[in-house]
Design a protein around this motif. Structure first.
Motif, PDB file in Angstrom:
ATOM      1  N   ASP A  33       0.850  -1.176   0.000  1.00  0.00           N
ATOM      2  CA  ASP A  33       0.000   0.000   0.000  1.00  0.00           C
ATOM      3  C   ASP A  33       0.889   1.231   0.000  1.00  0.00           C
ATOM      4  N   SER A  35       0.753   5.700   0.513  1.00  0.00           N
ATOM      5  CA  SER A  35      -0.078   6.788   0.999  1.00  0.00           C
ATOM      6  C   SER A  35       0.741   8.067   1.100  1.00  0.00           C
ATOM      7  N   ALA A  49      -3.974  10.898   1.955  1.00  0.00           N
ATOM      8  CA  ALA A  49      -4.620   9.992   1.005  1.00  0.00           C
ATOM      9  C   ALA A  49      -3.826   8.700   0.942  1.00  0.00           C
ATOM     10  N   ILE A  51      -3.743   4.491  -1.033  1.00  0.00           N
ATOM     11  CA  ILE A  51      -4.260   3.634  -2.083  1.00  0.00           C
ATOM     12  C   ILE A  51      -3.760   2.221  -1.856  1.00  0.00           C
ATOM     13  N   SER A  56      -9.003   3.764  -3.074  1.00  0.00           N
ATOM     14  CA  SER A  56      -8.227   4.909  -2.604  1.00  0.00           C
ATOM     15  C   SER A  56      -9.009   5.573  -1.479  1.00  0.00           C
ATOM     16  N   TYR A  57      -8.280   6.236  -0.613  1.00  0.00           N
ATOM     17  CA  TYR A  57      -8.861   6.784   0.608  1.00  0.00           C
ATOM     18  C   TYR A  57      -8.353   8.207   0.786  1.00  0.00           C
ATOM     19  N   TYR A  58      -9.219   9.059   1.357  1.00  0.00           N
ATOM     20  CA  TYR A  58      -8.866  10.465   1.510  1.00  0.00           C
ATOM     21  C   TYR A  58      -9.269  10.995   2.868  1.00  0.00           C
ATOM     22  N   THR A  67      -6.325  14.019  -5.623  1.00  0.00           N
ATOM     23  CA  THR A  67      -6.508  12.695  -6.206  1.00  0.00           C
ATOM     24  C   THR A  67      -5.207  11.920  -6.104  1.00  0.00           C
ATOM     25  N   ILE A  68      -5.280  10.720  -5.535  1.00  0.00           N
ATOM     26  CA  ILE A  68      -4.109   9.855  -5.423  1.00  0.00           C
ATOM     27  C   ILE A  68      -4.172   8.825  -6.542  1.00  0.00           C
ATOM     28  N   ALA A  69      -3.016   8.499  -7.084  1.00  0.00           N
ATOM     29  CA  ALA A  69      -2.970   7.518  -8.166  1.00  0.00           C
ATOM     30  C   ALA A  69      -1.604   6.854  -8.183  1.00  0.00           C
ATOM     31  N   GLN A  70      -1.563   5.654  -8.726  1.00  0.00           N
ATOM     32  CA  GLN A  70      -0.302   4.943  -8.922  1.00  0.00           C
ATOM     33  C   GLN A  70      -0.012   4.847 -10.413  1.00  0.00           C
TER      34      GLN A  70
END
Length: 121
Positions: A33, A35, A49, A51, A56-58, A67-70
């Motif tokens: 994970d 974050s 945030a 993921i 995904s969590y905020y 916005t979180i992204a991989q």
């Protein structure tokens, strides 16, 4: 040796939209994970945030703005920050942790060195 390197911080005007990046390397895990945390001056670190393979969590304070992204390779983490206010001024840290599906073991928490975001009004 696990290494997390953040980038993308700097000084921005209120309403700005920087994107933070975090690149992880040297890890022996097949799943993890990731974050973002923030720490403002003279305040405790706060979750921003995260993921994992499910979602995904905020934090409430950033929902609808960040916005979180991989990346496709999963070792790169992004945080798109929109509608910044001076209250978002902080050092932002990337964290790796969670659970390694391959070994069946929990992963220690690893932290990057942080990237400073300063928002001026």
């Amino acid at each position: 040796q696990v290494q997390l390197v953040e980038s993308g911080g700097g000084s921005v005007q209120a309403g700005g939209s920087p994107r933070l990046s975090c690149v992880a390397s040297g890890y022996p895990y097949c799943s993890f994970d990731m974050s973002w945390y923030s720490q403002a001056s003279r305040k405790d670190s706060e979750f921003v945030a995260g993921i994992d393979k499910h979602a995904s969590y905020y934090a409430d304070s950033v929902k609808g703005r960040f916005t979180i992204a991989q990346g496709n390779a999963k070792n790169t983490l992004y945080l798109q920050m929109n509608s910044l206010t001076p209250e978002d001024t902080a050092m932002y840290y990337c964290k790796m942790g969670g659970y390694d599906d391959c070994s069946g073991s929990p992963i220690p928490n690893y932290w990057g060195q942080g990237t400073q975001v300063t928002v001026s009004s």
